[in-house]
Design a protein around this motif. Structure first.
Motif, PDB file in Angstrom:
ATOM      1  N   GLN A  95       0.818  -1.208   0.000  1.00  0.00           N
ATOM      2  CA  GLN A  95       0.000   0.000   0.000  1.00  0.00           C
ATOM      3  C   GLN A  95       0.854   1.262   0.000  1.00  0.00           C
ATOM      4  O   GLN A  95       0.629   2.179  -0.804  1.00  0.00           O
TER       5      GLN A  95
ATOM      6  N   HIS B 111       1.190   3.998  -2.964  1.00  0.00           N
ATOM      7  CA  HIS B 111       0.945   5.420  -2.723  1.00  0.00           C
ATOM      8  C   HIS B 111       2.130   6.262  -3.188  1.00  0.00           C
ATOM      9  O   HIS B 111       1.938   7.346  -3.746  1.00  0.00           O
TER      10      HIS B 111
ATOM     11  N   ARG C  33      -5.546  -0.805   0.282  1.00  0.00           N
ATOM     12  CA  ARG C  33      -6.396   0.311  -0.147  1.00  0.00           C
ATOM     13  C   ARG C  33      -5.611   1.185  -1.112  1.00  0.00           C
ATOM     14  O   ARG C  33      -4.422   1.402  -0.926  1.00  0.00           O
ATOM     15  N   GLN C  34      -6.286   1.705  -2.119  1.00  0.00           N
ATOM     16  CA  GLN C  34      -5.630   2.552  -3.110  1.00  0.00           C
ATOM     17  C   GLN C  34      -6.372   3.868  -3.253  1.00  0.00           C
ATOM     18  O   GLN C  34      -7.579   3.931  -3.060  1.00  0.00           O
ATOM     19  N   SER C  35      -5.622   4.886  -3.617  1.00  0.00           N
ATOM     20  CA  SER C  35      -6.191   6.200  -3.867  1.00  0.00           C
ATOM     21  C   SER C  35      -5.197   7.020  -4.676  1.00  0.00           C
ATOM     22  O   SER C  35      -4.012   6.684  -4.734  1.00  0.00           O
ATOM     23  N   ILE C  36      -5.683   8.089  -5.270  1.00  0.00           N
ATOM     24  CA  ILE C  36      -4.794   9.053  -5.923  1.00  0.00           C
ATOM     25  C   ILE C  36      -4.832  10.398  -5.193  1.00  0.00           C
ATOM     26  O   ILE C  36      -4.168  11.341  -5.597  1.00  0.00           O
ATOM     27  N   ASP C  37      -5.584  10.458  -4.101  1.00  0.00           N
ATOM     28  CA  ASP C  37      -5.711  11.664  -3.285  1.00  0.00           C
ATOM     29  C   ASP C  37      -4.837  11.530  -2.034  1.00  0.00           C
ATOM     30  O   ASP C  37      -4.978  10.563  -1.275  1.00  0.00           O
TER      31      ASP C  37
ATOM     32  N   GLU D 209      -6.621  11.093   1.318  1.00  0.00           N
ATOM     33  CA  GLU D 209      -7.198   9.752   1.435  1.00  0.00           C
ATOM     34  C   GLU D 209      -6.097   8.703   1.645  1.00  0.00           C
ATOM     35  O   GLU D 209      -6.267   7.754   2.411  1.00  0.00           O
ATOM     36  N   MET D 210      -4.953   8.869   0.990  1.00  0.00           N
ATOM     37  CA  MET D 210      -3.825   7.948   1.198  1.00  0.00           C
ATOM     38  C   MET D 210      -3.404   7.943   2.662  1.00  0.00           C
ATOM     39  O   MET D 210      -3.159   6.881   3.248  1.00  0.00           O
TER      40      MET D 210
ATOM     41  N   GLN E 288      -5.219   8.796   5.249  1.00  0.00           N
ATOM     42  CA  GLN E 288      -6.300   8.188   6.032  1.00  0.00           C
ATOM     43  C   GLN E 288      -6.245   6.668   5.918  1.00  0.00           C
ATOM     44  O   GLN E 288      -6.416   5.956   6.909  1.00  0.00           O
ATOM     45  N   GLN E 289      -5.963   6.167   4.722  1.00  0.00           N
ATOM     46  CA  GLN E 289      -5.839   4.720   4.527  1.00  0.00           C
ATOM     47  C   GLN E 289      -4.651   4.165   5.317  1.00  0.00           C
ATOM     48  O   GLN E 289      -4.738   3.082   5.898  1.00  0.00           O
TER      49      GLN E 289
END
Length: 173
Positions: free
Chosen positions: A43, A47, A96-100, A103-104, A106-107
């Motif tokens: 993860q 990120h 968990r994945q995100s581009i924000d 949010e990264m 928080q994950q």
């Protein structure tokens, strides 16, 4: 996980079966922590690849540092699980994945809290025969707590309780 067939009574009256059950619980909880650390490696690495914008220069290295630390934790856990007679898991926890960036972070916080829970459960599964494991886990728990606190600050969940009257600067000279 694993089992042994003979269950003789020890000197202290505790059966071998009871000791094996306690050890099995410890190994299961260490495997939960290992799955969290494996997920953290993936993860945080992901990120670091996906972070863009002005935050990239700051967070790319930070995420990679977190991934490297999680890798070191995973290696230690794997060795510890084998030393206790278990088999280390190869399955990471949820990734968990995100581009924000927000949010990264928080994950990451969610994953660190889950890892803390697994380490605490492993600590609780130790008995008086497992003092070295407890001391080792206490160090790991302290590390996880620092990660949680840092991520809470980065996500604005933790902030100093100050107002403008609290900070007073005095002129020098």
């Amino acid at each position: 996980m694993f089992s042994l067939c003979s269950y003789s009574k020890g000197v202290d009256g505790e059966s071998r079966k009871e000791k094996i059950m306690a050890r099995t619980e410890l190994v299961e909880n260490l495997n939960k922590a290992l799955s969290m650390e494996l997920a953290a490696v993936i993860q945080y690495s992901q990120h670091s690849y996906l972070v863009t914008g002005q935050e990239r220069e700051i967070f790319k290295g930070w995420f990679r540092g977190q991934a490297a630390e999680a890798q070191a934790h995973a290696e230690t856990l794997g060795d510890k699980i084998v030393a206790l007679g278990g088999v280390p898991t190869v399955e990471p926890h949820t990734i968990r994945q995100s581009i924000d960036v927000t949010e990264m972070l928080q994950q990451g916080l969610e994953l660190e809290r889950e890892a803390m829970s697994a380490y605490m459960a492993a600590w609780a599964a130790c008995d008086e025969q497992d003092l070295p494991q407890q001391f080792w886990l206490e160090e790991r728990i302290a590390d996880e707590q620092l990660h949680i606190e840092e991520l809470e600050k980065l996500t604005n969940e933790r902030a100093s309780k100050i107002d403008s009257n609290t900070i007073v600067l005095k002129a020098v000279g």
